[in-house]
Design an enzyme around this catalytic site. Structure first.
Site, PDB file in Angstrom:
ATOM      1  CB  SER A 175     -25.058  22.095   7.813  1.00 34.66           C
ATOM      2  OG  SER A 175     -25.717  23.128   7.386  1.00 34.66           O
ATOM      3  CB  ILE A 197     -30.533  18.808   2.410  1.00 33.93           C
ATOM      4  CG1 ILE A 197     -31.522  20.186   2.153  1.00 33.93           C
ATOM      5  CG2 ILE A 197     -30.947  17.752   1.853  1.00 33.93           C
ATOM      6  CD1 ILE A 197     -31.408  20.893   0.542  1.00 33.93           C
ATOM      7  CB  SER A 213     -29.952  22.848  -7.852  1.00 34.59           C
ATOM      8  OG  SER A 213     -30.778  23.843  -7.639  1.00 34.59           O
ATOM      9  CE1 TYR A 259     -25.595  25.179  -5.739  1.00 35.22           C
ATOM     10  CE2 TYR A 259     -27.453  25.908  -7.007  1.00 35.22           C
ATOM     11  CZ  TYR A 259     -26.995  25.174  -6.154  1.00 35.22           C
ATOM     12  OH  TYR A 259     -27.620  24.438  -5.282  1.00 35.22           O
ATOM     13  CE  LYS A 269     -25.662  21.618  -6.698  1.00 38.04           C
ATOM     14  NZ  LYS A 269     -25.406  20.637  -5.873  1.00 38.04           N
ATOM     15  CB  THR A 308     -29.935  25.361   4.312  1.00 37.60           C
ATOM     16  OG1 THR A 308     -29.491  25.774   2.801  1.00 37.60           O
ATOM     17  CG2 THR A 308     -31.138  23.964   4.178  1.00 37.60           C
TER      18      THR A 308
HETATM   19  N1  LIG Z   1     -31.134  24.922  -0.191  1.00 33.65           N
HETATM   20  C1  LIG Z   1     -31.625  24.695  -1.208  1.00 33.65           C
HETATM   21  O1  LIG Z   1     -32.526  25.711  -1.426  1.00 33.65           O
HETATM   22  C2  LIG Z   1     -30.950  24.081  -2.205  1.00 33.65           C
HETATM   23  C3  LIG Z   1     -31.739  24.084  -3.273  1.00 33.65           C
HETATM   24  C4  LIG Z   1     -31.168  23.252  -4.523  1.00 33.65           C
HETATM   25  C5  LIG Z   1     -29.846  22.300  -4.095  1.00 33.65           C
HETATM   26  N2  LIG Z   1     -29.451  22.471  -2.979  1.00 33.65           N
HETATM   27  C6  LIG Z   1     -28.168  21.677  -2.609  1.00 33.65           C
HETATM   28  O2  LIG Z   1     -28.313  21.178  -1.586  1.00 33.65           O
HETATM   29  C7  LIG Z   1     -27.184  20.542  -0.903  1.00 33.65           C
HETATM   30  C8  LIG Z   1     -27.130  20.680   0.520  1.00 33.65           C
HETATM   31  O3  LIG Z   1     -27.312  22.151   0.579  1.00 33.65           O
HETATM   32  P1  LIG Z   1     -28.187  22.796   1.882  1.00 33.65           P
HETATM   33  O4  LIG Z   1     -28.911  23.814   1.242  1.00 33.65           O
HETATM   34  O5  LIG Z   1     -28.394  21.846   2.898  1.00 33.65           O
HETATM   35  O6  LIG Z   1     -26.843  23.834   2.597  1.00 33.65           O
HETATM   36  P2  LIG Z   1     -25.866  23.682   3.871  1.00 33.65           P
HETATM   37  O7  LIG Z   1     -27.001  23.467   5.187  1.00 33.65           O
HETATM   38  O8  LIG Z   1     -25.074  25.026   3.994  1.00 33.65           O
HETATM   39  O9  LIG Z   1     -25.065  22.527   3.530  1.00 33.65           O
HETATM   40  C9  LIG Z   1     -24.111  22.456   2.537  1.00 33.65           C
HETATM   41  C10 LIG Z   1     -23.041  21.509   2.990  1.00 33.65           C
HETATM   42  O10 LIG Z   1     -22.121  21.256   2.219  1.00 33.65           O
HETATM   43  C11 LIG Z   1     -20.672  21.383   2.826  1.00 33.65           C
HETATM   44  N3  LIG Z   1     -19.640  21.859   2.098  1.00 33.65           N
HETATM   45  C12 LIG Z   1     -19.759  22.961   1.112  1.00 33.65           C
HETATM   46  N4  LIG Z   1     -18.517  23.005   0.555  1.00 33.65           N
HETATM   47  C13 LIG Z   1     -17.671  21.939   0.957  1.00 33.65           C
HETATM   48  C14 LIG Z   1     -16.722  21.563   0.771  1.00 33.65           C
HETATM   49  N5  LIG Z   1     -15.668  22.225  -0.030  1.00 33.65           N
HETATM   50  N6  LIG Z   1     -16.098  20.239   1.292  1.00 33.65           N
HETATM   51  C15 LIG Z   1     -16.804  19.671   2.344  1.00 33.65           C
HETATM   52  N7  LIG Z   1     -18.209  19.982   2.340  1.00 33.65           N
HETATM   53  C16 LIG Z   1     -18.612  21.139   1.865  1.00 33.65           C
HETATM   54  C17 LIG Z   1     -21.097  22.573   3.900  1.00 33.65           C
HETATM   55  O11 LIG Z   1     -20.128  22.445   4.763  1.00 33.65           O
HETATM   56  P3  LIG Z   1     -19.799  23.572   5.952  1.00 33.65           P
HETATM   57  O12 LIG Z   1     -21.045  23.473   6.898  1.00 33.65           O
HETATM   58  O13 LIG Z   1     -18.356  23.600   6.594  1.00 33.65           O
HETATM   59  O14 LIG Z   1     -20.036  25.092   5.143  1.00 33.65           O
HETATM   60  C18 LIG Z   1     -22.518  21.829   4.563  1.00 33.65           C
HETATM   61  O15 LIG Z   1     -22.114  20.820   5.256  1.00 33.65           O
HETATM   62  C19 LIG Z   1     -26.161  21.358  -1.745  1.00 33.65           C
HETATM   63  O16 LIG Z   1     -25.727  20.656  -2.887  1.00 33.65           O
HETATM   64  C20 LIG Z   1     -27.032  22.318  -2.609  1.00 33.65           C
HETATM   65  O17 LIG Z   1     -26.175  22.710  -3.883  1.00 33.65           O
HETATM   66  C21 LIG Z   1     -30.099  23.207  -1.881  1.00 33.65           C
END
Ligand SMILES: NC(=O)c1ccc[n+]([C@@H]2O[C@H](COP(=O)([O-])OP(=O)(O)OC[C@H]3O[C@@H](n4cnc5c(N)ncnc54)[C@H](OP(=O)(O)O)[C@@H]3O)[C@@H](O)[C@H]2O)c1
Length: 342
Positions: free
Chosen positions: A50, A52, A176, A202, A206, A235
């Site tokens: 999913s 990123i 983050s 969170y 981070k 996301t």
């Molecule tokens: N989006 C932003 O604005 C933002 C900003 C700063 C940092 N980040 C960081 O970017 C990274 C990716 O997040 P995203 O925004 O791309 O969100 P996302 O699309 O929801 O992706 C998160 C991914 O992590 C997986 N995950 C969560 N908990 C897990 C667990 N216990 N075991 C295995 N997999 C797990 C989710 O699996 P499921 O699909 O099964 O839930 C999903 O594949 C994260 O580390 C997040 O903290 C995001």
């Protein structure tokens, strides 16, 4: 201080973390940086089904790399894999099922992977969560910490021997910019007592990832370590955990591909390893890990305390090996922490 940090950070974010921030920064990107074939190199991406993580996995597959998608949900993982193969034409895309919040399973997974695969060039710690109310995993550890910090710690530590024997090894952790408002809190890793606020926990996790990245860079010179901020990205994580923020930001949020750009650059470009190991990146540039005058620096004593606590929790959750060998991940990770104290 908390108000100052949050306000300074938010104003910075409105300028730099948005889609406009990406458009401005990307004007100085060098397109040729990513003109590299990665056939024969292998990449592990956690949370690759999913957002990123999926964009990152797809970009790697398009460059010919072998992708190990580490995901907790089999159906979602299979759908994402089919998309990645269709987009890239690369069938070297493998699924591994792991719930990173389950500490013992992280050990088991890493040990099995090392037995099964001869190399791993790049580990991308992307999976992350912001659970808004206190939850515990099956061994009683707070879940945000277990996933974002302890899971990353155990996976990285245990895969180090495999990374060390692979060519041009890199570890990238998707942290983050939210960590900028937090100082390392080594005395309370599991946010016990007081009012539990998911975003604060969170951001603390981070920060812990950034401290870990700096620590690994000092103690593991063969591997190139980096942490990064993807910007504010549209996301599923943002829509499910921060729906009001998503509504407020609307079109200003970055796309998942824009959020993944720096992860991809750190993983694939020839230039990334010539940057100092242990840096924190935003839009392909190393940036400070503290806001000006925010008093978020941690003392060496706090860092040491944090590392000892992490290692203790990790070892407590470790399945007993039938016959521990000299130089096994347990021995090397213990040595690593001890080395740091000396
Ligand atoms: N989006 C932003 O604005 C933002 C900003 C700063 C940092 N980040 C960081 O970017 C990274 C990716 O997040 P995203 O925004 O791309 O969100 P996302 O699309 O929801 O992706 C998160 C991914 O992590 C997986 N995950 C969560 N908990 C897990 C667990 N216990 N075991 C295995 N997999 C797990 C989710 O699996 P499921 O699909 O099964 O839930 C999903 O594949 C994260 O580390 C997040 O903290 C995001």
């Amino acid at each position: 201080m908390s108000l100052y940090r949050n306000l300074t950070w938010f104003l910075k974010g409105m300028k730099e973390y948005t889609r406009d921030g990406y458009d401005a920064a990307s004007k100085s990107f060098i397109v040729e940086d990513l003109s590299v074939s990665h056939v024969g190199r292998s990449f592990m991406v956690t949370g690759a089904n999913s957002g990123i993580g999926k964009e990152t996995a797809a970009a790697i597959a398009k460059k010919g790399g072998t992708v190990h998608m580490v995901c907790r949900n089999k159906d979602k993982a299979e759908m994402a894999r089919a998309d990645i193969i269709r987009e890239s034409g690369n069938t070297e895309v493998h699924i591994h099922i792991l719930d990173l919040s389950e500490t013992t399973q992280v050990w088991e997974f890493a040990e099995t992977f090392q037995r099964q695969y001869p190399t791993l060039n790049v580990l991308i710690n992307n999976a992350g969560c912001m659970i808004n109310k206190r939850e515990k995993n099956s061994i009683g550890l707070e879940k945000n910490f277990a996933t974002n910090t302890l899971g990353v710690y155990i996976l990285t530590q245990s895969l180090m021997p495999l990374l060390q024997k692979s060519r041009d090894p890199r570890v990238i952790t998707v942290s983050s910019g939210g960590m900028l408002v937090q100082q390392l809190r080594a005395h309370n890793l599991q946010s016990k007592g007081g009012f539990y606020r998911g975003p604060k926990v969170y951001a603390q996790n981070k920060r812990q990832q950034v401290v870990l990245t700096e620590h690994w860079a000092k103690t593991q010179p063969v591997i190139h370590f980096s942490a990064m901020h993807p910007g504010w990205v549209d996301t599923p994580a943002v829509s499910s955990t921060m729906p009001q923020f998503r509504q407020m930001m609307g079109e200003r949020l970055r796309s998942a591909a824009q959020g993944a750009d720096t992860v991809v650059w750190l993983a694939l470009s020839r230039g990334a390893p010539s940057t100092p190991s242990g840096s924190f990146f935003q839009d392909r540039k190393a940036v400070p890990t503290h806001l000006p005058m925010a008093w978020t620096n941690s003392s060496a004593k706090d860092v040491a305390k944090f590392l000892v606590k992490l290692e203790t929790l990790a070892q407590e959750a470790r399945p007993q090996p039938a016959d521990p060998q000299p130089g096994s991940p347990t021995e090397s990770s213990q040595a690593l922490v001890i080395q740091h104290h000396i």
